[in-house]
Design a protein around this motif. Structure first.
Motif, PDB file in Angstrom:
ATOM      1  N   GLU A  30       0.205 -13.530 -10.722  1.00  0.00           N
ATOM      2  CA  GLU A  30       0.532 -13.409  -9.296  1.00  0.00           C
ATOM      3  C   GLU A  30       1.082 -12.015  -8.972  1.00  0.00           C
ATOM      4  N   GLN A  31       1.884 -11.464  -9.897  1.00  0.00           N
ATOM      5  CA  GLN A  31       2.428 -10.115  -9.663  1.00  0.00           C
ATOM      6  C   GLN A  31       1.299  -9.098  -9.547  1.00  0.00           C
ATOM      7  N   ARG A  32       0.336  -9.161 -10.495  1.00  0.00           N
ATOM      8  CA  ARG A  32      -0.787  -8.203 -10.449  1.00  0.00           C
ATOM      9  C   ARG A  32      -1.637  -8.457  -9.215  1.00  0.00           C
ATOM     10  N   LEU A  33      -1.735  -9.740  -8.820  1.00  0.00           N
ATOM     11  CA  LEU A  33      -2.552 -10.089  -7.656  1.00  0.00           C
ATOM     12  C   LEU A  33      -1.974  -9.446  -6.400  1.00  0.00           C
ATOM     13  N   ALA A  34      -0.648  -9.482  -6.288  1.00  0.00           N
ATOM     14  CA  ALA A  34      -0.007  -8.856  -5.128  1.00  0.00           C
ATOM     15  C   ALA A  34      -0.355  -7.374  -5.093  1.00  0.00           C
ATOM     16  N   ARG A  35      -0.428  -6.762  -6.262  1.00  0.00           N
ATOM     17  CA  ARG A  35      -0.724  -5.331  -6.340  1.00  0.00           C
ATOM     18  C   ARG A  35      -2.182  -5.049  -5.940  1.00  0.00           C
ATOM     19  N   VAL A  36      -3.125  -5.818  -6.515  1.00  0.00           N
ATOM     20  CA  VAL A  36      -4.538  -5.510  -6.227  1.00  0.00           C
ATOM     21  C   VAL A  36      -4.920  -5.951  -4.822  1.00  0.00           C
ATOM     22  N   SER A  37      -4.139  -6.846  -4.220  1.00  0.00           N
ATOM     23  CA  SER A  37      -4.464  -7.320  -2.879  1.00  0.00           C
ATOM     24  C   SER A  37      -4.006  -6.356  -1.798  1.00  0.00           C
ATOM     25  N   GLN A  38      -3.114  -5.403  -2.149  1.00  0.00           N
ATOM     26  CA  GLN A  38      -2.638  -4.431  -1.161  1.00  0.00           C
ATOM     27  C   GLN A  38      -3.809  -3.578  -0.694  1.00  0.00           C
ATOM     28  N   PRO A  39      -3.919  -3.370   0.617  1.00  0.00           N
ATOM     29  CA  PRO A  39      -4.933  -2.409   1.064  1.00  0.00           C
ATOM     30  C   PRO A  39      -4.616  -1.045   0.447  1.00  0.00           C
ATOM     31  N   GLN A  40      -5.608  -0.439  -0.125  1.00  0.00           N
ATOM     32  CA  GLN A  40      -5.377   0.827  -0.812  1.00  0.00           C
ATOM     33  C   GLN A  40      -6.306   1.888  -0.247  1.00  0.00           C
ATOM     34  N   PRO A  41      -5.867   3.151  -0.324  1.00  0.00           N
ATOM     35  CA  PRO A  41      -6.775   4.229   0.090  1.00  0.00           C
ATOM     36  C   PRO A  41      -8.064   4.139  -0.725  1.00  0.00           C
ATOM     37  N   ALA A  42      -9.162   4.522  -0.120  1.00  0.00           N
ATOM     38  CA  ALA A  42     -10.462   4.406  -0.779  1.00  0.00           C
ATOM     39  C   ALA A  42     -10.456   5.057  -2.160  1.00  0.00           C
ATOM     40  N   SER A  43      -9.757   6.169  -2.271  1.00  0.00           N
ATOM     41  CA  SER A  43      -9.799   6.890  -3.548  1.00  0.00           C
ATOM     42  C   SER A  43      -9.236   6.027  -4.682  1.00  0.00           C
TER      43      SER A  43
END
Lengths: 241, 195
Positions: free
Chosen positions: A93-106
């Motif tokens: 769940e911790q990693r999921l919160a991280r990968v689910s964040q909208p991130q800059p395209a780069s």
């Protein structure tokens, strides 16, 4: 178990969504799941294919239907990794919160930026020990014998599909001894037993259906009993007319 | 006939896979390059081209054909296959009277070493639920017209035995080389949803 996975003969699943050959993986995450299944087996999260198959059967039934084949595999591998204590749900769940964040395209490029295909660092695919076993006792059935399948719903993992329960068929092949999945999936030992191809007339499985079809399944000896009564053959012959 | 295969941009299972991947790499349980290795193996080395070579051999060599039908596992051992999932292979032959088709209703068992990874539709509920019950209708919907008196044999791979269909050789392919014939063998014919 009477699970969502036991699909043979069920109604309501619509048309086959055919796709021509060419695409092996539709998205990178599918190959990621495949690699994680190999990794989970190598890490010892499970030690036989029956246990993995049963883990897939145990995922949420809605997800089973909605998340596709690799979604089902993901559910299976996560369940077994957690049960083996190799990861925790909280860690995922911790990693999921991280990968689910909208991130800059780069930052989203890291997958594509990985090295191109190169020699396989993992070696050949992990081969589970084979499932064939030599048997001391002779097979209970021979080719041509008529057999009936078990009628009860078997608990846990089983390879007797619901649509073939309580049906009469004919032994078409004897395949020697194989690990018994119903026990092996649950850590009760391999308990090898004979495996047979059993052929069923279409009308035996689907009364009123197609008279010019058969369905053959590979069934383990504990699922089967002799049907000695010749009247059954006569009755079947009558039905086929 | 095929619907579009457009998916929403990010599926929840894709995100969860990425999360678990990151965790397994951190823990040293997964090598990042293993994903590329999987893609390469099943896109380039393990696929239906291997089954096609076997079928073409059976079409040109009657002795091999007989061996393949009697003991598929031994007959394919000379083909240097990888990819797993074929501890025992049974090859079933189509004829003018008999059509064979393969499924796995309980999961998605498939002879990876000879056909590669299964197509999505083979693993989806529609095919798995219907092909054992109304194969003639499903095959018709998939574009395969069978003579009304054609017998259909469905093989539900419910244990570790794997099945492959040996299609009939196309009438117009007489005189072709084995390599040319292999080009004529389709994945779908070896599953049994085409002839």
């Amino acid at each position: 178990m009477d699970g969502i996975h036991d699909l043979g003969g069920k109604h309501g699943h619509g048309d086959v969504d055919y796709e021509a050959p060419g695409t092996v993986f539709h998205a990178r995450w599918e190959a990621t799941v495949f690699a994680m299944v190999n990794a989970g087996a190598q890490a010892g999260a499970w030690n036989n294919v029956d246990r993995f198959r049963h883990a897939v059967e145990r995922i949420d039934p809605v997800a089973y239907l909605a998340h596709g084949y690799y979604g089902r595999w993901l559910g299976g591998v996560e369940t077994l990794l957690v049960e083996a204590g190799l990861v925790t749900t909280a860690e995922i769940e911790q990693r999921l919160a991280r990968v689910s964040q909208p991130q800059p395209a780069s930052l989203n490029e890291h997958v594509a930026a990985r090295p191109k295909a190169q020699p396989d660092p993992m070696g050949p695919p992990p081969q589970m020990a084979g499932s064939q076993r030599s048997m001391a006792n002779p097979p209970k059935f021979n080719v041509g014998d008529r057999v009936a399948t078990a009628t009860q719903v078997l608990d846990g993992h089983t390879r007797l599909p619901a649509y073939a329960r309580g049906k009469s068929g004919m032994i078409a092949a004897v395949h020697g001894g194989w690990v018994y999945p119903d026990d092996n999936a649950h850590g009760r030992g391999e308990n090898p037993c004979y495996l047979y191809t059993v052929t069923f007339d279409g009308l035996e499985l689907w009364p009123g259906g197609d008279p010019l079809m058969t369905v053959s399944l590979d069934l383990f000896e504990p699922y089967l009993t002799h049907v000695a009564c010749p009247a059954t053959d006569a009755q079947d012959a009558q039905e086929l007319k | 006939m095929s619907k579009s295969h457009v998916h929403p941009e990010v599926l929840p299972q894709a995100l969860r896979a990425e999360a678990l991947e990151a965790l397994l790499i951190e823990k040293g349980l997964l090598v990042a390059s293993a994903v590329d290795a999987v893609i390469t193996r099943y896109s380039e080395r393990v696929g239906p081209m291997n089954g096609a070579r076997i079928v073409a051999r059976a079409w040109v060599d009657p002795d091999f054909r007989q061996w393949l039908l009697e003991d598929g596992t031994a007959a394919i051992s000379q083909f240097d296959l990888e990819g797993g999932q074929v501890e025992k292979l049974v090859v079933v032959a189509n004829s003018a009277q008999i059509h064979n088709v393969v499924v796995c209703t309980l999961c998605s068992c498939y002879p990876w070493a000879v056909l590669g990874l299964p197509p999505t539709w083979y693993k989806d509920p529609a095919y798995r639920s219907r092909i054992v019950r109304e194969p003639r209708t499903v095959l018709h919907e998939m574009g395969l017209e069978l003579q009304p008196d054609m017998q259909i044999r469905v093989w539900d791979s419910s244990a570790e035995v794997r099945y492959m269909v040996l299609p009939e050789q196309p009438l117009d392919s007489a005189g072709m080389t084995e390599a040319e014939l292999a080009e004529r063998v389709s994945r779908d014919a070896m599953i049994g949803v085409a002839r």
